[in-house]
Write an enzyme that holds these catalytic residues in place. Structure first.
Site, PDB file in Angstrom:
ATOM      1  N   HIS A 126       0.993  -1.256   0.008  1.00 32.15           N
ATOM      2  CA  HIS A 126       0.123   0.205   0.075  1.00 32.15           C
ATOM      3  C   HIS A 126       0.984   1.316   0.025  1.00 32.15           C
ATOM      4  O   HIS A 126       0.477   2.401  -0.330  1.00 32.15           O
ATOM      5  CB  HIS A 126      -0.853  -0.079   1.148  1.00 32.15           C
ATOM      6  CG  HIS A 126      -0.424   0.186   2.566  1.00 32.15           C
ATOM      7  ND1 HIS A 126       0.059  -0.693   3.453  1.00 32.15           N
ATOM      8  CD2 HIS A 126       0.095   1.399   3.067  1.00 32.15           C
ATOM      9  CE1 HIS A 126       0.479  -0.183   4.431  1.00 32.15           C
ATOM     10  NE2 HIS A 126       0.610   1.094   4.345  1.00 32.15           N
ATOM     11  N   ASP A 156       0.039  -7.677   1.527  1.00 26.58           N
ATOM     12  CA  ASP A 156       0.531  -6.196   1.460  1.00 26.58           C
ATOM     13  C   ASP A 156       1.933  -6.083   1.909  1.00 26.58           C
ATOM     14  O   ASP A 156       2.747  -5.704   2.563  1.00 26.58           O
ATOM     15  CB  ASP A 156      -0.195  -5.674   2.770  1.00 26.58           C
ATOM     16  CG  ASP A 156      -0.112  -3.948   2.658  1.00 26.58           C
ATOM     17  OD1 ASP A 156       0.417  -3.451   1.614  1.00 26.58           O
ATOM     18  OD2 ASP A 156      -0.364  -3.584   3.900  1.00 26.58           O
ATOM     19  N   SER A 230       4.931   2.440   7.862  1.00 30.71           N
ATOM     20  CA  SER A 230       4.494   1.330   7.150  1.00 30.71           C
ATOM     21  C   SER A 230       5.567   0.893   6.219  1.00 30.71           C
ATOM     22  O   SER A 230       6.174   1.804   5.689  1.00 30.71           O
ATOM     23  CB  SER A 230       3.275   1.712   6.231  1.00 30.71           C
ATOM     24  OG  SER A 230       2.252   1.808   7.000  1.00 30.71           O
TER      25      SER A 230
END
Length: 388
Positions: A126, A156, A230
């Protein structure tokens, strides 16, 4: 007379001196004659632990891992929606000398981890999704445009490659899994403020059913993870990678002490597949199942104590169909492990390689049946199952 005096000096006088000494002890030092007790090993009495006046530091762990944690900046062109008036021929004659800009640049940021000296960088899918340009910035100030090698949206994760010399590489923890209570540090670039380190513990392991991705098997931690973290590193107290920071549970948008990281073992397996094949290779059985809840068992007239997965769909010509499975079968064992959790069963099968054997025990019509299937290869978008 002389013999009587001699007897007094030899017998009576020592007795009197002893009595006087005992009386003095009773008056001035009674603790000398109190009995001494020894605590048994299982006694509640415990020695007082020594006080540690030193200050613990994880600077060595950070120094070992932080150079391999990078900032990732992505850019993509976004088309602007023009007002309908600009499509009117009358107004177009006035706008020919001042053309409208129909595109604008949109930027976002995240983190990543350098996994090899060849320049492979692991991050979250993402973070780089739909990006037209990906820039990787190292802690030492160097920057490089990155090539997208492959991505795994179902987990992911994405693999990038940069071309720079003398790259710092993170060490991967050899321990296969973490334990609840282990100290961990999260390294990343939260909110774009620059590389930041936060500390916490492993709060839980094996977290799934979160609805974040298709395949979930997360380490949960209370180390602060915020937007921009992230794709960054979750390390142990020795500076070794134990996970890739991926998501947070938050009602405010910031860290609330519930963060999730993909275990390093899973991440490195996906990295190897992406580097070799450009995609993740997963096993596939070709069925859809539903957990045998008490309500469902009651509707089907089955024993309430039954644990298993009820087959609700079969993919035509898939591994399960070739092994003779049918809709309505209740799977009780998969490769000699209890089949009671649909997510766990899917992860178990996905961890296999195409061609691996899958031993299945099931209930059909009240009888126990065993069969063996051969795992196929899971595609990102499979065909819809056939219900029969």
């Amino acid at each position: 007379m002389q013999s009587k005096l001699s007897l007094v000096y030899r017998v009576v006088l020592p007795i009197l001196l002893g009595l006087c000494t005992a009386l003095a002890i009773l008056i001035w030092a009674p603790q000398w004659i109190q009995p001494q007790t020894t605590a048994k090993p299982d006694s509640a009495v415990r020695p007082t632990p020594p006080i540690n006046l030193g200050v613990a530091s994880y600077a060595a762990a950070v120094d070992a891992a932080a150079p391999a944690v990078v900032n990732i900046y992505t850019r993509k062109n976004v088309k602007r929606e023009s007002h309908p008036i600009f499509d009117d021929p009358y107004f177009q004659q006035f706008l020919q000398q001042a053309p409208q800009q129909n595109e604008r640049m949109q930027s976002s940021l995240g983190s990543g981890v350098i996994m090899s000296a060849q320049g492979y960088v692991l991050t979250n899918h993402h973070v780089i999704r739909s990006a037209d340009e990906i820039v990787v910035a190292l802690r030492d100030g160097r920057e490089a445009n990155a090539l997208l090698v492959g991505a795994d949206p179902e987990a992911d994760l994405a693999l990038l490659k940069i071309d720079l010399p003398a790259l710092p590489v993170i060490n991967i923890a050899s321990q296969r899994s973490q334990s609840i209570g282990d100290i961990v540090l999260a390294i990343g670039n939260p909110f774009g403020v620059g590389q930041t380190v936060t500390m916490g513990i492993v709060s839980a392991i094996g977290r799934n059913h979160l609805g974040l991705n298709t395949f979930e098997n997360y380490i949960q931690t209370d180390a602060a993870i915020n937007p921009g973290n992230s794709g960054g590193a979750l390390i142990n107290a020795y500076g070794e990678l134990v996970g890739i920071n991926t998501a947070i549970y938050s009602q405010s948008g910031g860290s609330e002490g519930i963060g999730f990281a993909i275990p390093a073992e899973i991440a490195t397996n996906i990295l190897n597949d992406l580097a070799t094949h450009g995609a993740t290779i997963r096993g596939w059985l070709g069925i859809e199942v539903q957990e045998a809840t008490p309500e469902l068992l009651q509707r089907l007239g089955l024993p309430q104590a039954l644990n298993g997965l009820i087959v609700t769909g079969i993919y035509p010509a898939g591994p399960a169909a070739r092994a003779g499975l049918a809709v309505g079968d209740i799977l009780t064992m998969i490769n000699h492990q209890d089949a009671a959790d649909a997510k766990a069963a899917m992860n178990q099968i996905a961890s296999l390689r195409p061609g691996d054997s899958i031993d299945i025990e099931l209930l059909r019509g009240g009888r126990t049946v065993t069969t063996r299937a051969i795992a196929g290869q899971r595609q990102s978008q499979n065909r819809q199952p056939q219900n029969r």
